[in-house]
Design a protein around this motif. Structure first.
Motif, mmCIF file in Angstrom:
data_model
loop_
_atom_site.group_PDB
_atom_site.id
_atom_site.type_symbol
_atom_site.label_atom_id
_atom_site.label_comp_id
_atom_site.label_asym_id
_atom_site.label_seq_id
_atom_site.Cartn_x
_atom_site.Cartn_y
_atom_site.Cartn_z
ATOM 1 N N ASP A 106 0.751 -1.348 0.328
ATOM 2 C CA ASP A 106 -0.164 0.065 -0.050
ATOM 3 C C ASP A 106 0.836 1.354 0.212
ATOM 4 O O ASP A 106 0.466 2.410 -1.230
ATOM 5 N N SER A 126 4.710 1.122 -4.647
ATOM 6 C CA SER A 126 4.285 1.338 -5.879
ATOM 7 C C SER A 126 5.546 0.746 -6.660
ATOM 8 O O SER A 126 5.168 1.045 -7.934
ATOM 9 N N TRP A 147 -8.551 -2.820 -4.654
ATOM 10 C CA TRP A 147 -7.703 -2.465 -5.132
ATOM 11 C C TRP A 147 -8.803 -2.291 -6.403
ATOM 12 O O TRP A 147 -8.773 -1.411 -7.263
ATOM 13 N N HIS A 203 -10.703 0.559 -5.922
ATOM 14 C CA HIS A 203 -10.899 1.346 -5.409
ATOM 15 C C HIS A 203 -10.589 1.806 -6.782
ATOM 16 O O HIS A 203 -10.557 3.971 -7.582
ATOM 17 N N LEU A 204 -10.368 1.107 -7.951
ATOM 18 C CA LEU A 204 -9.993 1.984 -9.016
ATOM 19 C C LEU A 204 -11.765 1.756 -9.775
ATOM 20 O O LEU A 204 -11.371 3.097 -10.938
ATOM 21 N N THR A 211 -2.370 2.064 -8.388
ATOM 22 C CA THR A 211 -3.677 1.001 -8.955
ATOM 23 C C THR A 211 -4.004 0.203 -9.853
ATOM 24 O O THR A 211 -3.589 -0.954 -9.672
#
Length: 881
Positions: free
Chosen positions: A652, A655, A692, A695-696, A724
């Motif tokens: 988290d 990335s 994910w 959220h996306l 993401t």
């Protein structure tokens, strides 16, 4: 066996030389398909004999009757013994060492009865061992000072008779060896390929050593046997014929080696006798025994005389054969000489270990043939590995040190490895033999592409820098054993970190660990101490590690875990063992069990401490890939849950591509199998992916607006979408995420308008990769999932949609997007073609799809425009190839 030369020509030669060269003559025929006639007949009738078949020289001959009248001299005396098989000295090579002892003993008895005939048997043996299938003639010579006789010692070709011959003096014999001109001199027993050549070499050397060992108490000192034998070997080793030169040089140097062993035993006898003499002298007058003292003194004198005689023989062989042959044009002969020279200096160091002999070893380290250089290095290893001999090597070390260091760069890998081992011996025996610059050059070989050389350099590094004691401390007396061990390990690791910091040629820690693994495995596998050092905080008595040192130490920890789990196979490094033994496999399993049990608990703490460093966390995340699922610690679900929590927090927070790839592979390793932690890992992975995707979905719902989707996200949302997407792409590369329907979620991004209304190129790159992974996973599992027509049609529509939208992106303004679209479409079409070939007939039906002509033309155009082109100096396309 070849026919004898014509009787007329032989008679002419013998009559011409008889009145001034000899008073008697014996003609000896050497034949490999006859027994019992080794140089014993006084006259040889001329007859034709069959040539023996290839490889039949050493076949044991049939028994002959004891009443055979053609046997004379020593052969007759041997055949008086019942139940003894009739063999020649040459044939005894095939019968093993015990039979060799017996036959040589019989030969010594025959020598005492008729030494001339027996000596001719021995001469015939050596000529046979040279592979000569010709005729040997022997004549007696009364004096070797006769200049006319010596002038006729020749080695010539007789083109008229079609033979070549060598006439030489092996006093008291004048020997003439005749063989046909068309005989292949390269084909002789010593260099036969395969096991036969190696076997013959071993048996031939054994014969010489057994002969000397059996004769050392008797006939070796009769001033006749050794003189003749040394004369024979000297003459034949100087022949231009390779077979004679090679075989007799080997016999000569092995003879010298056996004589050196005899001289050594005589020296031991002298030393023991002198001790007894000193004991007698220390006794009182009443206890002394004058007769015994005189006996001991006579024995010492006798032993000294024998040793002097042996040393004289060795000197004759060395000067007459070695000094001519150690620079021979044939590399095999040079190798033999160097190998035996090293043995002489080690076995009989009092006579041979001095600079007069060592210089030959130093000179031949410059030989152009690797095997010769290797024999020199191996010989020196034997000398430097014997502590009593070291004082005599100081001058040699000083003079040839630079050459030995340069040989670590030898083009032959084995020479370089053995030279590094030699320098390791030198460094262990002498602290000042190698200087700081020498060590700096040698220690860089731990990064060599050849593992044996790197391992030898690693042993030097461990012995020089790492195998040191920790500095003394005021509180050292108060520390327990565990604290002392940790302090010692910490000191060694600091030395290793300092070496890595000063090494400017290479920065790959994994190669350094591999080089140290064989000698420093205990240090590198001390994972509890490694983790403890990484987790400890700086204190007043321990300054701790710098940030850079901690990063390197983490890499060492990860590399050692990988090495323990997978072995020494590394990309770019050759020479490692490809097959492990049962013992090595057991050690590997034990190591994996230990590292799993400890690091499963400690790794969450390490991830938490280094959570701010993306690269360090990426390295630490690789460790669970090497855990052993079958170990007892796999049932520790609490520790597994803690590890999953820390890994999720790290993903988290970061990335980076390296971290995401390591995390995806680690989850893949932990999710597979039936261990208790697998269910924990699967639940944690599904939770991450679900979060994910949700959220996306929310981000894209706000960013794609209108009937014709337009990407309208601001810079902050775009960064979140990109982060993401990177996580989903990394995980979809390793995991099947079809249940979250990423294709339906992401395909609208490809239909959005290009240019100002489309998604940024970096977003499109991630979307194209994600969608290609979706299609690849779909095709991979289609054999088991397509159970109805509706599912097959749906998958076909997805394939069509992806290819068409990929075709649309082939004309995108950004070249990286074009390239990724091309790669994605090609990968999917290739997988589709393979899916048709491996289709399971029991499934619903194959998925059929043919690319449209428009897509085919677009792919062809891309290939012609971007693949089959050459670049000129200015980077512009110069035309198609």
């Amino acid at each position: 066996m070849i026919p004898d030369p014509t009787a007329a020509s032989r008679a002419t030669v013998q009559n011409k030389n008889s009145h001034d060269e000899a008073n008697s003559a014996r003609a000896v025929n050497q034949s490999e398909n006859e027994s019992g006639n080794e140089n014993r007949q006084k006259s040889v009738p001329q007859r034709r004999r069959k040539r023996p078949q290839e490889g039949s020289e050493n076949v044991k001959r049939k028994r002959v009757k004891a009443s055979c009248s053609s046997v004379g001299g020593a052969g007759g005396s041997r055949r008086k013994r019942r139940h003894v098989e009739a063999v020649t000295l040459f044939e005894v090579l095939t019968m093993g060492r015990s039979a060799m002892q017996s036959v040589i003993g019989d030969w010594i008895e025959a020598y005492g009865t008729d030494r001339d005939s027996s000596l001719l048997d021995l001469i015939s043996f050596f000529i046979q061992c040279c592979g000569c299938k010709g005729v040997v003639s022997a004549e007696m010579c009364q004096s070797k000072e006769d200049s006319e006789v010596m002038s006729k010692m020749v080695e010539e070709l007789d083109e008229v008779a079609g033979v070549q011959y060598k006439k030489f003096l092996a006093f008291p014999w004048i020997l003439t060896v005749t063989w046909p001109m068309d005989t292949d001199s390269v084909d002789y027993p010593l260099i036969q390929p395969g096991p036969y050549g190696r076997w013959f070499h071993s048996e031939f050397c054994d014969f010489v050593s057994v002969l000397v060992a059996r004769c050392q108490q008797s006939v070796i000192f009769d001033s006749y046997l050794m003189n003749t034998l040394i004369s024979l070997l000297t003459e034949l080793s100087d022949s231009y014929v390779r077979a004679f030169r090679h075989t007799c040089t080997l016999a000569a140097v092995k003879l010298l080696s056996s004589l050196a062993a005899t001289a050594l035993s005589l020296s031991v006898g002298i030393e023991n006798s002198q001790k007894l003499y000193q004991v007698q002298k220390t006794k009182t007058m009443r206890q002394r025994s004058p007769p015994q003292q005189r006996r001991i003194q006579r024995k010492i004198t006798e032993l000294r005389e024998k040793r002097a005689e042996i040393e004289s023989m060795m000197d004759v062989i060395f000067k007459g054969i070695f000094l001519k042959r150690y620079r021979d044009v044939l590399p095999e002969i040079r190798s033999i000489c160097m190998e035996e020279l090293g043995l002489w200096m080690k076995v009989y160091s009092s006579a041979f270990l001095n600079d007069s002999y060592l210089k030959y070893m130093g000179w031949m380290m410059h030989d152009k043939v690797p095997d010769v250089r290797l024999k020199c290095v191996l010989g020196l290893q034997g000398l430097y590995g014997d502590p009593p001999l070291l004082p005599k090597l100081d001058l040699f070390t000083t003079r040839f040190k630079d050459r030995m260091i340069s040989m670590t760069l030898d083009k032959d890998n084995e020479v370089a490895v053995q030279t590094m081992k030699l320098l390791l011996l030198i460094s262990k025996t002498s602290d000042d033999a190698l200087g700081p610059e020498d060590y700096k050059q040698l220690l860089q070989f731990v990064y060599s592409s050849q593992r044996p050389l790197a391992a030898a350099a690693g042993e030097l590094l461990f012995a020089r820098l790492l195998n040191t004691e920790a500095p003394a401390s005021d509180t050292q007396g108060e520390m327990n054993e565990e604290e002392a061990h940790e302090r010692q390990t910490s000191a060694r690791l600091r030395a290793l970190l300092l070496f890595h910091q000063e090494s400017e040629l290479h920065k790959h820690v994994v190669y350094l660990v591999d080089s140290l693994w064989d000698c420093g495995g205990a240090l590198l596998k001390d994972w509890p101490t490694l983790a403890s050092i990484l987790l400890q905080d700086p204190s007043s008595h321990s300054p701790g590690l710098t940030r850079a040192d901690q990063v390197v130490l983490v890499e060492i920890l990860v590399a050692s875990v990988r090495q323990a789990s997978q072995g020494p196979a590394l990309a770019g490094r050759s020479g490692a063992k490809k097959v492990m033994s049962a013992r090595e496999k057991k050690i590997q399993i034990d190591d994996c069990t230990k590292l799993t049990g400890h690091l499963l608990v400690v790794l969450p703490k390490l991830l938490s401490k280094f959570s701010g460093s993306c690269d360090t966390v990426a390295s630490l995340m690789k460790i669970p890939q090497y855990f052993l699922p079958d170990c007892p610690e796999a049932d520790n679900t609490q520790a597994a849950s803690g590890l999953m929590a820390e890994m999720g927090a790290a993903i988290d927070r970061h990335s980076g591509p390296a971290l995401l790839e390591a995390a995806a592979r680690t989850y893949l390793s932990l999710c597979g199998g039936e261990a208790s932690w697998c269910s924990v890992a699967r639940a944690a992975r599904d939770s991450l992916v679900r979060r994910w995707v949700d959220h996306l979905t929310a981000l894209l719902g706000d960013s794609l607006q209108g009937e014709s989707p337009r990407f309208s996200a601001d810079e902050e949302k775009t960064a979140e979408i990109l982060a993401t997407l990177k996580k989903l792409r990394a995980f979809h590369n390793c995991h099947d995420l079809l249940e979250w329907n990423l294709f339906g979620l992401l395909s609208p991004l490809l239909s959005a308008e290009s240019g100002a209304g489309g998604a940024p190129p970096e977003v499109l790159l991630e979307v194209l990769q994600c969608l290609s992974y979706c299609m690849l996973w779909s095709l991979n599992t289609s054999g088991g999932t397509l159970t109805s027509r509706e599912k097959a049609v749906s998958q076909r529509l997805q394939l069509h949609l992806f290819c068409e939208r990929g075709n649309h992106r082939l004309s995108h303004s950004d070249h990286s997007v074009q390239q990724q679209a091309f790669l994605g479409v090609c990968d999917v079409l290739t997988a589709h073609s393979y899916q048709l070939q491996v289709w399971d007939p029991s499934s619903f039906g194959p998925l059929l799809y043919t690319p449209s002509p428009k897509l085919q033309r677009a792919l062809l155009t891309f290939v012609c425009a971007h693949v089959f082109v050459v670049q000129d100096c200015d980077g512009q396309s110069a035309g198609e190839m």
